[in-house]
Write a protein that holds these residues in place. Sequence first.
Motif, short mmCIF file in Angstrom:
data_model
loop_
_atom_site.label_atom_id
_atom_site.label_comp_id
_atom_site.label_asym_id
_atom_site.label_seq_id
_atom_site.Cartn_x
_atom_site.Cartn_y
_atom_site.Cartn_z
N VAL A 1 40.22 48.69 65.65
CA VAL A 1 40.95 48.52 64.40
C VAL A 1 40.03 47.91 63.35
CG1 VAL A 1 42.89 47.34 63.28
CG2 VAL A 1 43.17 48.32 65.57
N HIS A 2 40.05 48.48 62.15
CA HIS A 2 39.21 48.04 61.04
C HIS A 2 40.07 47.53 59.88
CE1 HIS A 2 36.63 51.02 63.06
NE2 HIS A 2 35.61 50.32 62.61
N LEU A 3 39.52 46.55 59.18
CA LEU A 3 40.08 46.10 57.89
C LEU A 3 38.94 46.18 56.89
CD1 LEU A 3 42.38 44.69 56.23
CD2 LEU A 3 41.30 42.52 56.88
N GLU B 51 36.85 42.90 58.77
CA GLU B 51 37.10 42.53 60.17
C GLU B 51 37.16 43.79 61.01
OE1 GLU B 51 36.67 40.90 62.83
OE2 GLU B 51 37.76 39.11 62.15
N ILE B 52 36.69 43.71 62.24
CA ILE B 52 36.76 44.81 63.20
C ILE B 52 37.18 44.24 64.54
CG2 ILE B 52 35.49 46.64 64.39
CD1 ILE B 52 33.56 46.72 62.01
N LEU B 53 38.23 44.80 65.12
CA LEU B 53 38.66 44.41 66.46
C LEU B 53 38.35 45.58 67.39
CD1 LEU B 53 42.12 42.69 65.81
CD2 LEU B 53 39.83 41.68 65.84
N SER C 174 30.36 51.36 61.88
CA SER C 174 30.87 50.22 61.12
C SER C 174 30.44 48.90 61.75
CB SER C 174 32.39 50.29 61.05
OG SER C 174 32.93 50.41 62.36
N ARG C 175 30.35 47.85 60.92
CA ARG C 175 30.11 46.49 61.37
C ARG C 175 30.69 45.54 60.33
NH1 ARG C 175 26.07 44.00 58.52
NH2 ARG C 175 24.81 45.36 57.22
#
Length: 267
Positions: free
Chosen positions: A104-106, A118-120, A130-131
């Motif tokens: 999951v990305h924000l 944020e990345i979960l 992504s990072r």
Amino acid sequence: MCPTERNESVSMVSRVALLLSAFEPGDRAVSVSELARRTGLAKSTVSRIAGDLVAHRFLERTGAGLRLGIRVFELGELAARPRDLRKLALASMTDLRNAVNLTVHLAILEGGEVVYIEILPVKRGPRLPSRVGGRMPAHATGVGKALLALTPDETIDDFIAGGLRKVGPQTITDPEKLWRELARIRASGISYEREESGPGIACAAAAIRGAGGEPIAALSAAGWAGEFDPRRIGPAVQTAALALSRGLSRRPGLRFSAYSSAEDADG
């Protein structure tokens, strides 16, 4: 343009920004010569600026060269918009990850790029480009298209005029195709990506709106393209984004802008 010529046309603040931005993920230490190559600045200029940045703890010296210092981290922690967005979104992001078992990305939109706040991640999933703190061209990501679809048409025109760079095997590089895609997203509220940011990747994304209805960020769930079920994942992501939007509507003191870097959070 040779380094000397470029140095004469770039302000000191711009040189510092060039130097700090030259550090890449995975860098343990970078030599002055390599920083000069990456920035296009003269080696003597890099050495002089780096000395001042070391004195103020923005850079640190190691045996192998230079690395980002503690002050960069400290200032990053003070950045209100990413910090507040992450704090408000973390519970919903965790619930979404548990529900769909996908990363999951924000992210927010800044200029023509998305910045990941944020990345979960999940244990089993594709290697994603992504990072946290990283950037990607907006047109090549689900979160980016979700936010582009809600920006003014003139902003999209300006973005397209800058060129649609190919990132993944299926990146949309045709302006007319991108306009049609954004129209579909505006109608459905859900943005889908399939191998546009990288091979084997698929995601669904939806925009998060602020108290005034303005788009401020986007949420996505990403995984393997071959196992991705858009009929299940899309509505789940949209539901999570709507829940976050409702939470933000109860926080009118927080003002964000998804497509302008001029506004920050107040609280």
